[in-house]
Motif scaffolding. Structure first.
Motif, PDB file in Angstrom:
ATOM      1  N   TYR A  98       0.562  -1.730  16.363  1.00  0.00           N
ATOM      2  CA  TYR A  98      -0.149  -2.620  17.282  1.00  0.00           C
ATOM      3  C   TYR A  98      -1.647  -2.560  17.025  1.00  0.00           C
ATOM      4  O   TYR A  98      -2.149  -1.627  16.385  1.00  0.00           O
ATOM      5  CB  TYR A  98       0.119  -2.218  18.749  1.00  0.00           C
ATOM      6  N   SER A  99      -2.332  -3.572  17.535  1.00  0.00           N
ATOM      7  CA  SER A  99      -3.786  -3.559  17.536  1.00  0.00           C
ATOM      8  C   SER A  99      -4.272  -4.326  18.746  1.00  0.00           C
ATOM      9  O   SER A  99      -3.685  -5.343  19.115  1.00  0.00           O
ATOM     10  CB  SER A  99      -4.343  -4.223  16.285  1.00  0.00           C
ATOM     11  N   PHE A 100      -5.322  -3.816  19.357  1.00  0.00           N
ATOM     12  CA  PHE A 100      -5.956  -4.601  20.420  1.00  0.00           C
ATOM     13  C   PHE A 100      -7.395  -4.941  20.058  1.00  0.00           C
ATOM     14  O   PHE A 100      -8.211  -5.264  20.909  1.00  0.00           O
ATOM     15  CB  PHE A 100      -5.851  -3.886  21.781  1.00  0.00           C
ATOM     16  N   SER A 101      -7.684  -4.905  18.752  1.00  0.00           N
ATOM     17  CA  SER A 101      -9.029  -5.287  18.294  1.00  0.00           C
ATOM     18  C   SER A 101      -9.236  -6.785  18.500  1.00  0.00           C
ATOM     19  O   SER A 101      -8.289  -7.566  18.370  1.00  0.00           O
ATOM     20  CB  SER A 101      -9.196  -4.948  16.821  1.00  0.00           C
ATOM     21  N   LYS A 102     -10.481  -7.161  18.793  1.00  0.00           N
ATOM     22  CA  LYS A 102     -10.769  -8.579  19.087  1.00  0.00           C
ATOM     23  C   LYS A 102     -10.376  -9.486  17.925  1.00  0.00           C
ATOM     24  O   LYS A 102      -9.918 -10.601  18.126  1.00  0.00           O
ATOM     25  CB  LYS A 102     -12.271  -8.754  19.376  1.00  0.00           C
ATOM     26  N   ARG A 105      -5.183  -9.377  17.903  1.00  0.00           N
ATOM     27  CA  ARG A 105      -4.326  -8.600  18.807  1.00  0.00           C
ATOM     28  C   ARG A 105      -2.883  -8.913  18.434  1.00  0.00           C
ATOM     29  O   ARG A 105      -2.494 -10.073  18.415  1.00  0.00           O
ATOM     30  CB  ARG A 105      -4.574  -8.985  20.259  1.00  0.00           C
ATOM     31  N   PHE A 106      -2.114  -7.895  18.133  1.00  0.00           N
ATOM     32  CA  PHE A 106      -0.708  -8.140  17.781  1.00  0.00           C
ATOM     33  C   PHE A 106       0.094  -6.856  17.930  1.00  0.00           C
ATOM     34  O   PHE A 106      -0.463  -5.768  18.067  1.00  0.00           O
ATOM     35  CB  PHE A 106      -0.593  -8.656  16.337  1.00  0.00           C
ATOM     36  N   GLU A 107       1.398  -7.004  17.932  1.00  0.00           N
ATOM     37  CA  GLU A 107       2.299  -5.852  17.848  1.00  0.00           C
ATOM     38  C   GLU A 107       3.471  -6.267  16.987  1.00  0.00           C
ATOM     39  O   GLU A 107       3.878  -7.435  16.993  1.00  0.00           O
ATOM     40  CB  GLU A 107       2.765  -5.390  19.230  1.00  0.00           C
ATOM     41  N   ASN A 132       2.693   2.902  18.349  1.00  0.00           N
ATOM     42  CA  ASN A 132       2.994   3.300  19.731  1.00  0.00           C
ATOM     43  C   ASN A 132       3.952   4.486  19.780  1.00  0.00           C
ATOM     44  O   ASN A 132       4.115   5.118  20.811  1.00  0.00           O
ATOM     45  CB  ASN A 132       3.603   2.105  20.484  1.00  0.00           C
TER      46      ASN A 132
ATOM     47  N   ARG B 118       6.807   3.903  27.807  1.00  0.00           N
ATOM     48  CA  ARG B 118       5.464   3.684  27.287  1.00  0.00           C
ATOM     49  C   ARG B 118       5.447   2.381  26.491  1.00  0.00           C
ATOM     50  O   ARG B 118       5.550   2.380  25.265  1.00  0.00           O
ATOM     51  CB  ARG B 118       5.057   4.861  26.384  1.00  0.00           C
ATOM     52  N   VAL B 120       4.194  -0.874  24.507  1.00  0.00           N
ATOM     53  CA  VAL B 120       3.025  -1.091  23.654  1.00  0.00           C
ATOM     54  C   VAL B 120       2.061  -2.022  24.371  1.00  0.00           C
ATOM     55  O   VAL B 120       2.469  -2.848  25.199  1.00  0.00           O
ATOM     56  CB  VAL B 120       3.459  -1.677  22.292  1.00  0.00           C
ATOM     57  N   THR B 122      -1.374  -4.612  23.753  1.00  0.00           N
ATOM     58  CA  THR B 122      -2.321  -5.223  22.824  1.00  0.00           C
ATOM     59  C   THR B 122      -3.626  -5.541  23.558  1.00  0.00           C
ATOM     60  O   THR B 122      -4.377  -6.415  23.160  1.00  0.00           O
ATOM     61  CB  THR B 122      -1.741  -6.510  22.200  1.00  0.00           C
ATOM     62  N   SER B 123      -3.868  -4.810  24.638  1.00  0.00           N
ATOM     63  CA  SER B 123      -5.171  -4.899  25.287  1.00  0.00           C
ATOM     64  C   SER B 123      -5.720  -3.484  25.408  1.00  0.00           C
ATOM     65  O   SER B 123      -5.043  -2.527  25.057  1.00  0.00           O
ATOM     66  CB  SER B 123      -5.053  -5.544  26.670  1.00  0.00           C
ATOM     67  N   GLU B 180     -12.556   0.203  21.431  1.00  0.00           N
ATOM     68  CA  GLU B 180     -12.199  -0.081  20.038  1.00  0.00           C
ATOM     69  C   GLU B 180     -12.533   1.109  19.149  1.00  0.00           C
ATOM     70  O   GLU B 180     -11.948   1.280  18.086  1.00  0.00           O
ATOM     71  CB  GLU B 180     -12.903  -1.351  19.552  1.00  0.00           C
TER      72      GLU B 180
END
Lengths: 223, 423
Positions: A98-102, A105-107, A132, B118, B120, B122-123, B180
């Motif tokens: 996953y990533s929540f970088s601007k 954002r994806f999983e 995760n 838990r 996942v 994406t925020s 980040e």
């Protein structure tokens, strides 16, 4: 990566544009604390508006970012915008990337093998990757607009062929002590040149690799 | 026996989706992702040689600060543990720790058993929870397989007590904010039952240093010849650490600030909300409250500094003229510094501990103070074979030792050589 164009360089680049384009090799070596530093991202951003300089390299290429031995391989991937990245899983266990970088954002849920659908990274920027399931896993995708980029090898060496011209040469590494002060300089590249840089790294760095003993690997974040 | 069965039923209830899934593949597919069968089995085998120069400890009904310090020289199979982690689907997993340990009341028993949810995120915000039987997140040192520490064999006084008496049956939830850059701020809280007797060992036996964690059906023998049952004739001669006495749930809550590979700070407040006059089957409910602080800092050249502090109070019995039958304040602080050199690790820990009392039973003397030093060197080969050499020195002063015809002040030493296999 701040733009810091001076009038002098703008004039110089104007003069260069009148000449035919020919490839020159720019190379260098990056050290940290006297030791070669691998994985440093080197980008060259053309300073002129010559479309021949800023054209992206040919047709879109797809890339792979593997999950192997419970780590991201490579640790850092550099791609141009619009690149499709496949996330194969070479491990016998599942990963949940996953990533929540601007920038993206994806999983993506990874069983063994390669999923049919890649992830397309459209926007320039930095994407930090995590898993995760395995909290220590850490990887980076740097999406850069310039077609001229490379990374240092295990000996800290890098090399790239570019058309002669003026470029802003920038270095990036995720463990740099102060990312804002990394070498970010304007170079007039007409002949082969070798550059030398040194980067100060943080004393402690998250490697993205599994803990080095089974005692610690057996611990999956319980808290 | 009934309470024993009901405890097992309670634990199984948390695992029933998984149990049902194993029995019937159809319901498994309904509840969880059918392609999932990810089992992860880890474990520990811990063999030791111990030489002690100390007084009889808790399992010998003594007031020595080691668990069985009266046993001078011996080889022992200290512990064997299995940790089964099962991924039920992408969001749910379970952890089950089953162990044998030297002088364990039930030879093979559950140490922890919980479900983790838990999902996942994406925020920057992430949510998680766990349900079942687990140890509250106090220790900054016991971060290895089966609650072992990579720094020492003997746990600190604080973490020894956590392993003995703090295990909760309930639900813990957290909300985490992550930048980040990887910095994490986490708020967590739990509601739980079955921790009403927590505190009794700190009061009547005092702080102790060892590495035994209590299990689901455990019980500890209380020190003899102190007159505990003279003052409180309804108290059984053993304490059962994980029983529900008063029917009132307790809680803990805290905050953790974490910059991976740099520092981690955690603060936790625990209150079991015990009713100090409740009594069932010889087990009193103790009202136990404490603050816990933990700090871990990574230093240059692979040094790490870990400090923990705890301060609280435990009370039991009738309240007469503002005083309880038993009312003990307790505090402890530990400072550990450790250096990793490839596959070797060297650690030193110094700690202080104390209890005081303010109750109407002056004959029940529970005040003590002491300090301890632990030095450990370990070498890990092929990621799994760990050889440990350890020395622990405890200097403590406890009034109630006069009841055992001992000097109140005792200096005790323990040398250990351990082979630990992790798999």
């Amino acid at each position: 990566m701040a733009n810091c164009l001076s009038a002098v360089f703008l004039i110089l680049s104007g003069l260069i544009m009148a000449r035919p384009l020919y490839a020159v090799t720019l190379s260098g070596q990056v050290h940290s604390d006297g030791k070669p530093l691998p994985d440093v991202v080197v980008t060259l951003k053309p300073l002129s508006h010559d479309p021949r300089l800023s054209a992206t390299a040919g047709k879109p290429v797809s890339w792979r970012l593997d999950q192997k031995g419970k780590e991201f391989i490579p640790h850092i991937l550099v791609i141009p915008p619009g690149t499709a990245v496949y996330f194969p899983n070479s491990d016998d266990i599942q990963h949940h990337v996953y990533s929540f970088s601007k920038a993206k954002r994806f999983e993506i849920k990874l069983y063994k093998g390669t999923p049919a659908e890649p992830i397309v990274f459209d926007q320039p920027g930095l994407v930090a990757l995590g898993c995760n399931i395995h909290d220590w896993m850490l990887g980076y995708i740097l999406i850069t607009e310039t077609p001229y980029f490379t990374q240092t090898n295990a000996e800290g060496h890098w090399s790239i062929d570019v058309p002669a011209g003026d470029y802003q040469v920038s270095l990036w590494h995720p463990d740099a002590l102060a990312p804002d002060t990394l070498p970010n300089e304007i170079k007039q590249i007409q002949t082969a040149q070798t550059l030398r840089h040194s980067i100060d790294l943080k004393a402690w760095r998250a490697s993205g690799k599994p803990p080095d003993t089974l005692q610690m690997q057996g611990y999956i974040e319980r808290f | 026996m009934n309470s024993l069965i009901s405890k097992y039923v309670g634990v199984l209830r948390f695992f029933c989706p998984w149990v049902i899934g194993l029995v019937s593949s159809d319901s498994h597919a309904d509840l969880f992702d059918a392609d999932f069968s990810a089992f992860n089995l880890n474990g520990l085998l811990d063999l030791r040689y111990q030489y002690s120069d100390s007084q009889p400890g808790e399992i010998e009904n003594g007031l020595g600060k080691f668990r069985d310090g009266g046993n001078n020289s011996r080889f022992l199979a200290n512990e064997a543990a299995l940790v089964l982690q099962t991924r039920l689907d992408w969001d749910w997993s379970s952890t089950l720790t089953l162990k044998y340990a030297d002088h364990q009341h039930t030879p093979v028993d559950l140490s922890e058993a919980f479900l983790v949810y838990r999902p996942v995120s994406t925020s920057a915000w992430q949510f998680g929870t766990r349900l079942g039987m687990f140890i509250p997140p106090v220790s900054m040192e016991n971060i290895g397989t089966a609650w072992t520490s990579p720094y020492s064999l003997t746990s600190s006084a604080i973490n020894t007590w956590v392993g003995e008496e703090l295990k909760v049956f309930g639900a813990e939830a957290h909300i985490r904010f992550q930048t980040e850059g990887g910095d994490r701020l986490k708020w967590f809280a739990a509601g739980y039952a079955n921790n009403d007797t927590a505190g009794v060992l700190l009061a009547w036996r005092g702080w102790s240093l060892h590495d035994y964690e209590a299990t689901l059906n455990d019980q500890f023998v209380l020190p003899e010849s102190l007159g505990i049952q003279t003052h409180l004739p309804l108290q059984a001669s053993v304490t059962k650490p994980f029983v529900e006495v008063d029917g009132r749930p307790g809680y803990y809550s805290g905050v953790s600030i974490d910059r991976p590979e740099a520092y981690n700070f955690r603060v936790l407040y625990y209150d079991n909300l015990g009713n100090p006059t409740a009594l069932e089957n010889g087990q009193y409910s103790w009202r136990t409250q404490f603050w816990s602080l933990g700090l871990q800092v990574h230093l240059p050249w692979e040094w790490i500094f870990i400090s923990q502090g705890m301060s609280g109070q435990t009370r039991m019995g009738e309240r007469i003229q503002g005083l309880f039958a038993v009312d003990n304040g307790f505090w402890s602080a530990s400072f550990l510094i450790s250096k990793k050199m490839g596959n070797q690790r060297f650690s030193i820990r110094h700690e202080y501990f104390a209890t005081d009392e303010n109750d109407f039973l002056p004959l029940d003397q529970n005040e003590e103070r002491g300090h301890a030093l632990t030095i450990n060197y370990n070498l890990t080969l092929a990621q799994r074979h760990q050889i440990n050499f350890e020395f622990t020195h405890i200097d403590s002063d406890r009034q109630s030792r006069v009841n055992l015809d001992q000097q109140t002040r005792q200096e005790e030493n323990l040398w250990q050589i351990a082979y630990r296999l992790f798999f």
